[in-house]
Design a protein around this motif. Sequence first.
Motif, PDB file in Angstrom:
ATOM      1  N   ALA A 185       0.834  -1.208   0.000  1.00  0.00           N
ATOM      2  CA  ALA A 185       0.000   0.000   0.000  1.00  0.00           C
ATOM      3  C   ALA A 185       0.870   1.260   0.000  1.00  0.00           C
ATOM      4  O   ALA A 185       0.499   2.274  -0.601  1.00  0.00           O
ATOM      5  CB  ALA A 185      -0.937   0.005   1.205  1.00  0.00           C
ATOM      6  N   MET A 186       2.009   1.194   0.647  1.00  0.00           N
ATOM      7  CA  MET A 186       2.911   2.348   0.660  1.00  0.00           C
ATOM      8  C   MET A 186       3.464   2.625  -0.733  1.00  0.00           C
ATOM      9  O   MET A 186       3.734   3.766  -1.087  1.00  0.00           O
ATOM     10  CB  MET A 186       4.071   2.124   1.643  1.00  0.00           C
ATOM     11  CG  MET A 186       3.675   2.144   3.100  1.00  0.00           C
ATOM     12  SD  MET A 186       3.055   3.757   3.627  1.00  0.00           S
ATOM     13  CE  MET A 186       1.308   3.424   3.787  1.00  0.00           C
ATOM     14  N   ALA A 239       1.735   2.010  -3.444  1.00  0.00           N
ATOM     15  CA  ALA A 239       0.584   2.196  -4.335  1.00  0.00           C
ATOM     16  C   ALA A 239       0.083   3.626  -4.373  1.00  0.00           C
ATOM     17  O   ALA A 239      -1.088   3.866  -4.644  1.00  0.00           O
ATOM     18  CB  ALA A 239      -0.540   1.242  -3.928  1.00  0.00           C
ATOM     19  N   GLU A 240       0.957   4.577  -4.151  1.00  0.00           N
ATOM     20  CA  GLU A 240       0.592   5.998  -4.198  1.00  0.00           C
ATOM     21  C   GLU A 240       1.679   6.699  -4.993  1.00  0.00           C
ATOM     22  O   GLU A 240       2.866   6.531  -4.700  1.00  0.00           O
ATOM     23  CB  GLU A 240       0.474   6.545  -2.765  1.00  0.00           C
ATOM     24  CG  GLU A 240      -0.311   7.835  -2.630  1.00  0.00           C
ATOM     25  CD  GLU A 240       0.438   9.058  -3.150  1.00  0.00           C
ATOM     26  OE1 GLU A 240      -0.218   9.969  -3.655  1.00  0.00           O
ATOM     27  OE2 GLU A 240       1.688   9.089  -3.052  1.00  0.00           O
ATOM     28  N   PRO A 241       1.330   7.470  -6.028  1.00  0.00           N
ATOM     29  CA  PRO A 241       2.334   8.030  -6.936  1.00  0.00           C
ATOM     30  C   PRO A 241       3.434   8.863  -6.272  1.00  0.00           C
ATOM     31  O   PRO A 241       4.611   8.684  -6.593  1.00  0.00           O
ATOM     32  CB  PRO A 241       1.504   8.886  -7.903  1.00  0.00           C
ATOM     33  CG  PRO A 241       0.154   8.253  -7.896  1.00  0.00           C
ATOM     34  CD  PRO A 241      -0.045   7.743  -6.486  1.00  0.00           C
ATOM     35  N   THR A 242       3.092   9.753  -5.368  1.00  0.00           N
ATOM     36  CA  THR A 242       4.123  10.591  -4.747  1.00  0.00           C
ATOM     37  C   THR A 242       5.053   9.745  -3.888  1.00  0.00           C
ATOM     38  O   THR A 242       6.276   9.928  -3.919  1.00  0.00           O
ATOM     39  CB  THR A 242       3.485  11.722  -3.913  1.00  0.00           C
ATOM     40  OG1 THR A 242       2.698  12.542  -4.787  1.00  0.00           O
ATOM     41  CG2 THR A 242       4.544  12.584  -3.241  1.00  0.00           C
ATOM     42  N   ARG A 243       4.496   8.803  -3.137  1.00  0.00           N
ATOM     43  CA  ARG A 243       5.351   7.948  -2.306  1.00  0.00           C
ATOM     44  C   ARG A 243       6.282   7.103  -3.169  1.00  0.00           C
ATOM     45  O   ARG A 243       7.459   6.934  -2.841  1.00  0.00           O
ATOM     46  CB  ARG A 243       4.503   7.072  -1.385  1.00  0.00           C
ATOM     47  CG  ARG A 243       3.869   7.867  -0.269  1.00  0.00           C
ATOM     48  CD  ARG A 243       3.342   7.000   0.847  1.00  0.00           C
ATOM     49  NE  ARG A 243       2.241   6.152   0.449  1.00  0.00           N
ATOM     50  CZ  ARG A 243       0.956   6.422   0.678  1.00  0.00           C
ATOM     51  NH1 ARG A 243       0.608   7.520   1.304  1.00  0.00           N
ATOM     52  NH2 ARG A 243       0.028   5.582   0.291  1.00  0.00           N
ATOM     53  N   LEU A 244       5.775   6.593  -4.288  1.00  0.00           N
ATOM     54  CA  LEU A 244       6.631   5.819  -5.185  1.00  0.00           C
ATOM     55  C   LEU A 244       7.764   6.686  -5.727  1.00  0.00           C
ATOM     56  O   LEU A 244       8.918   6.248  -5.781  1.00  0.00           O
ATOM     57  CB  LEU A 244       5.810   5.219  -6.332  1.00  0.00           C
ATOM     58  CG  LEU A 244       6.584   4.299  -7.271  1.00  0.00           C
ATOM     59  CD1 LEU A 244       7.081   3.062  -6.534  1.00  0.00           C
ATOM     60  CD2 LEU A 244       5.716   3.897  -8.442  1.00  0.00           C
ATOM     61  N   CYS A 281       6.661  17.552  -5.690  1.00  0.00           N
ATOM     62  CA  CYS A 281       5.651  17.947  -4.714  1.00  0.00           C
ATOM     63  C   CYS A 281       6.229  19.005  -3.787  1.00  0.00           C
ATOM     64  O   CYS A 281       7.401  19.350  -3.881  1.00  0.00           O
ATOM     65  CB  CYS A 281       5.159  16.735  -3.914  1.00  0.00           C
ATOM     66  SG  CYS A 281       6.395  15.972  -2.852  1.00  0.00           S
ATOM     67  N   HIS A 315       4.136  12.370   3.491  1.00  0.00           N
ATOM     68  CA  HIS A 315       4.316  11.032   2.920  1.00  0.00           C
ATOM     69  C   HIS A 315       5.468  10.298   3.604  1.00  0.00           C
ATOM     70  O   HIS A 315       5.370   9.099   3.894  1.00  0.00           O
ATOM     71  CB  HIS A 315       4.567  11.113   1.415  1.00  0.00           C
ATOM     72  CG  HIS A 315       3.340  11.412   0.623  1.00  0.00           C
ATOM     73  ND1 HIS A 315       2.289  10.519   0.508  1.00  0.00           N
ATOM     74  CD2 HIS A 315       2.986  12.498  -0.111  1.00  0.00           C
ATOM     75  CE1 HIS A 315       1.348  11.042  -0.253  1.00  0.00           C
ATOM     76  NE2 HIS A 315       1.748  12.247  -0.638  1.00  0.00           N
ATOM     77  N   LYS A 352       4.442   8.759   6.874  1.00  0.00           N
ATOM     78  CA  LYS A 352       3.703   7.504   6.680  1.00  0.00           C
ATOM     79  C   LYS A 352       4.653   6.366   6.327  1.00  0.00           C
ATOM     80  O   LYS A 352       4.529   5.247   6.840  1.00  0.00           O
ATOM     81  CB  LYS A 352       2.652   7.657   5.583  1.00  0.00           C
ATOM     82  CG  LYS A 352       1.488   8.535   5.973  1.00  0.00           C
ATOM     83  CD  LYS A 352       0.514   8.700   4.822  1.00  0.00           C
ATOM     84  CE  LYS A 352      -0.592   9.672   5.221  1.00  0.00           C
ATOM     85  NZ  LYS A 352      -1.550   9.871   4.140  1.00  0.00           N
TER      86      LYS A 352
END
Length: 113
Positions: free
Chosen positions: A25-26, A28-33, A55, A63, A66
């Motif tokens: 899930a971490m 699965a988010e564009p900015t985190r990737l 960003c 992010h 998290k």
Amino acid sequence: MYSGSTHHPERLSNEQVDAAVSMLAMLAEPTRLRLLWALRDDELGVGTLAEKAGCTPTAASQHLAKLRLAGVVVNRADGTARLYRLAGGHVLRLLLESVAQADHTVTGTPDHL
């Protein structure tokens, strides 16, 4: 096909499934990737990470918090700054393999087993 080993049981425990889903899930988010991709070779501060991920520093910090709580990144103090890095080799390999699989999907290049 993966054939298990003494290190990995045939059946996953609920705790293993929950931890794996949390880790995925971490990603699965564009900015985190993008933040994680920027950390693949280096330890970086929030400002640099924000620039590389496209960003604001505030968004990057949120992010990163998290990701840190999920155990995906670790940080350390460097004077008044915080420097972030990937939490280990498993995180790096998961990141690299995820992007490699995406590249196969995008380019149509056949997968290799």
